[in-house]
Enzyme design. Structure first.
Site, PDB file in Angstrom:
ATOM      1  CB  SER A  68      -0.924   0.009   1.217  1.00 57.02           C
ATOM      2  OG  SER A  68      -1.696   1.192   1.218  1.00 57.02           O
ATOM      3  CG  ASP A  69       1.367   5.578  -2.331  1.00 62.67           C
ATOM      4  OD1 ASP A  69       2.577   5.752  -2.191  1.00 62.67           O
ATOM      5  OD2 ASP A  69       0.554   6.498  -2.502  1.00 62.67           O
TER       6      ASP A  69
END
Length: 802
Positions: free
Chosen positions: A309-310
């Site tokens: 996840s960014d």
């Protein structure tokens, strides 16, 4: 703050006279040499792309069947086969078009024009005509048109968020680089173009998107199923044809029978049926504000075991917030916030000003008049305002802590205490902002520090917890410093093993994979790092989902098995992704994974059923013809079986299924083993019935054919109830009403055809009810065999460590 953009990629060009710029002639030569300043994509011609969908094992066999239909002038069969071939090609063509849309969106991000010095004069030209060595002027609001080295001007403040994920604008000075696709927020500077087109940092990102065109696990599974069924059909049909010719059966009838049997046996509709199953799931996800842009990604979501996840804009709000103000001794929190807010541009606040003003909400500011305001700039590193309230008149300032400390002329001990506090905040992941004020006739007074952070989304922690409960390992990926990443990870209970990506990705493949798997997250990440992280995890046989929102995320989103663009993502990120969230929040991700696992169960059910039925029909017919020299069903019966099977098969897309608590993926050995067991069991039970009605009851052969037809239909449809469930077929979840109703309706229709002799020899109600009773007796036996084989297979797989 650490820069997270790679060094510029220069194109080794001769030096330019910065006073006059390039001549028109030299610019034309360089344009010819280096090409236009535009993203290039290596695309096949339209004809090549279309032809590709008619080449391969399944298309070849379908085309052969169509050709035989033409030879035999069987126009109805030809029409059905030809339409199915075109439909499969159309679906594939639509899917491949997604990759080119990602490149088109990246192209749209580039600057349309640039101010360049040519022949000693400034002129406006199309950005695509820029060449290395051009002298370009940048000013507020412009998109940087190419990679530049800045050589003149006081400063620039550039928003690189879409490239790097960095929350705040980055300050630039002489000697620094400005990158194509970033946006100028403040200042004006002049630079020399060092790279254009695909050689820019932006272009490198686009090239990564283009390198990811591998087949999905779903497509590979479909190919495996198709190849197995094709091989089985060809071998068995070839045996029937050879033996029939040796027995001097009419050649035309043999060929026609072989054609119909082949078309009925091969998985002509396999890709379409599975695509419809996924399309139904995609429709449900769309109602939940999640748009599926690539159907096969739904199946990939079911097997995801790692979610990368960014951070910025994905796990966080991408909105700076002031948390827990730290006033100096003797200073009230409201006084600190009031002074900081007065030093903001309240008419056009930047990201930091918005955060400070939000923190000061509720403190009366409207009655205070701003006499003058000096905005923040990278040189002074502070903003100042002169304000007045009635007779009271004073100055306020906010900015970098070291600058405010210097302004307030703190003692060495006080300075050291502030520096220690700033360092502590930095280690905790906060950016610190200092504030001071100066009353009339007094010196500047240090008021304290404002810790600033981009806070997590409200649903991020619960989503991560739920994902872990579903057997998914979640890793945070950010361009920020590791201290900031650890601070956010702590709030989300993600773990603190977060390291610079470059450090973890350096080494031999085994070491790199071990480092990546052991880490809870990665900091100071470049687009190529994100791409590489996904690649390493995939090489270790993980199915990887990646979330993101910026241009810098596009390559990894495309490379991931399931790329997820969050709400507010750039066009490049959305078109590179497989799943696009249109509503804020991440909770839809776990919902999508849950739905994907349901769809996976439906597809597994169909695949198992389809293989079992092919084995059941083909093997029984082959053995009947070879051993007994008897065609157990006629050609029209094969067509009726194929048509009546299609109706319940399509309803599998709406079936109720259980959701696996762990990631699931295609295990073709397991599918084929269970299917083969059910198929062989079906062959045995059909031969037992054949012996009974032939040897014991002595029925005519034409009536036996109808009985066998009805048995294959009724028993085959009952097999659906066995393949749709991993446990006993009578347990929950029960079949969906539309599946159950359609299955029973087609069984009833087939029974009426057999009883009253529509296209077949009639058998009456007595033999028909006998067939039904016989099939119902075998149904639990089939279920027991399926359960036994699954248990034995799973036990052996577990022993092998799979």
């Amino acid at each position: 703050m650490d820069q997270t953009v790679a060094e510029p990629m220069t194109q080794n060009v001769p030096e330019t006279d910065r006073k006059t710029g390039l001549s028109a002639a030299e610019a034309a030569q360089r344009l010819e040499r280096y090409g236009p300043n535009a993203l290039q994509s290596d695309e096949k011609t339209l004809l090549q792309r279309i032809a590709g969908y008619f080449w391969g094992p399944i298309p070849w066999l379908i085309e052969l069947a169509a050709l035989l239909s033409l030879v035999l002038r069987d126009w109805s069969d030809f029409a059905v086969i030809f339409v199915m071939l075109l439909l499969n090609a159309a679906v594939g063509f639509k899917e491949e078009s997604k990759a080119s849309s990602a490149i088109a969106a990246l192209k749209a991000q580039l600057a349309p024009s640039a101010r360049v010095k040519r022949d000693g004069t400034w002129q406006e030209i199309a950005a695509r005509d820029l060449v290395p060595g051009d002298i370009v002027r940048l000013s507020i609001g412009q998109i940087v048109p190419a990679d530049l080295t800045l050589f003149e001007g006081k400063y620039l403040s550039i928003d690189e968020a879409a490239l790097t994920g960095e929350s705040l604008p980055v300050d630039k000075a002489v000697g620094d680089s400005a990158y194509s696709g970033s946006v100028v927020k403040l200042g004006e500077m002049t630079g020399e173009v060092t790279a254009t087109g695909m050689e820019t940092y932006f272009g490198h990102t686009a090239s990564l998107v283009q390198t990811t065109n591998g087949k999905s696990h779903f497509q590979k599974a479909v190919m495996q199923i198709g190849n197995f069924l094709i091989a089985a059909a060809l071998v068995l049909v070839a045996m029937i044809v050879i033996v029939s010719f040796q027995r001097h059966n009419p050649p035309l009838e043999v060929i026609q029978f072989a054609l119909i049997l082949t078309v009925a046996a091969i998985p002509v509709a396999l890709p379409t049926v599975l695509s419809v199953t996924m399309a139904v799931g995609a429709e449900r996800l769309a109602r939940m504000k999640a748009i599926v842009s690539r159907l096969v990604s739904i199946e990939e979501l079911a097997g995801v075991d790692v979610l990368c996840s960014d951070k910025t804009g994905t796990l966080t709000l991408n909105e700076l917030t002031v948390e827990d103000p730290r006033p100096a001794e003797g200073i009230a929190v409201d006084d600190l916030l009031r002074a900081s807010a007065l030093a903001c541009d309240r008419d056009a606040p930047d990201a930091i000003d918005k955060a400070v003003l939000a923190a000061a909400k509720g403190i009366a500011l409207d009655a205070i008049e701003t006499l003058s305001f000096t905005p923040f700039d990278p040189v002074s590193k502070r903003s100042e305002a002169e304000v007045r309230h009635e007779a009271d008149h004073w100055q306020v300032a906010k900015g970098a802590p070291q600058v405010i400390v210097e302004l307030a002329a703190l003692t060495d001990d006080a300075r050291k205490a502030v520096e220690d506090e700033v360092e502590t905040l930095a280690q905790q992941g906060y950016r610190a902002l200092g504030a001071a004020q100066k009353r009339a006739g007094q010196d500047w007074e240090f008021l304290g520090l404002l810790p600033i952070i981009d806070p997590p989304r409200p649903d991020a922690a619960s989503t991560i917890a739920e994902a872990r409960n579903m057997g998914i390992d979640v890793k945070i990926i950010t361009g920020d410093h590791e201290a900031i990443a650890r601070q956010i990870a702590g709030k989300l209970d993600l773990g603190q093993k977060i390291y610079p990506a470059g450090q973890l990705l350096d080494g031999d493949p085994a070491t790199v994979e071990a480092n990546v798997r052991a880490a809870d997250g990665f900091a100071r990440v470049l687009p190529e790092h994100k791409f590489r992280i996904v690649e390493v995890l995939q090489a270790g046989h993980s199915i990887v989902a990646m979330t993101g929102d910026g241009v810098n995320d596009a390559p990894a989103l495309r490379k991931a098995d399931a790329g997820i663009a969050v709400s507010g993502a750039t066009d490049a990120a959305r078109t590179a992704a497989d799943l696009v969230l249109t509503d804020k929040g991440l909770s839809i991700i776990t919902t999508a994974i849950e739905e994907a696992r349901r769809i996976f169960e439906r597809m597994t059910s169909y695949a198992t059923f389809r293989v079992a039925e092919t084995i059941r029909v083909l093997l029984f017919m082959t053995l009947s013809i070879l051993i007994f020299d008897f065609y157990p069903v006629t050609a029209i019966m094969i067509v009726l079986l194929a048509v009546l099977n299609d109706f319940p098969i399509m309803m599998i897309a709406y079936d109720n299924v259980s959701v696996s608590p762990r990631p699931v993926r295609w295990d073709m050995r397991r599918v084929l083993t269970v299917a083969a067991t059910l198929g062989v069991t079906g062959v045995i039970e059909t031969f037992v019935l054949f012996w009974f009605v032939d040897a014991y009851l002595g029925l005519p052969r034409d009536q036996i054919q109808t009985i066998i037809f009805l048995k294959l239909l009724v028993s085959g449809h009952m097999t659906l109830f066995v393949t749709r469930h991993q446990s006993w077929f009578w347990r929950r979840p029960f079949p969906a009403l539309r599946l159950f109703a359609t299955t029973e309706a087609t069984q009833l229709l087939g029974t009426l055809i057999a009883v009253y002799g529509l296209f077949v020899t009639p058998i009456g109600w007595g033999p028909a009810l006998l067939v039904w009773l016989y099939c119902l007796v075998w149904l639990p036996l089939e279920g027991a065999m399926a359960l036994l084989i699954r248990a034995l297979y799973d036990r052996r797989a577990q022993a092998r460590g799979q």
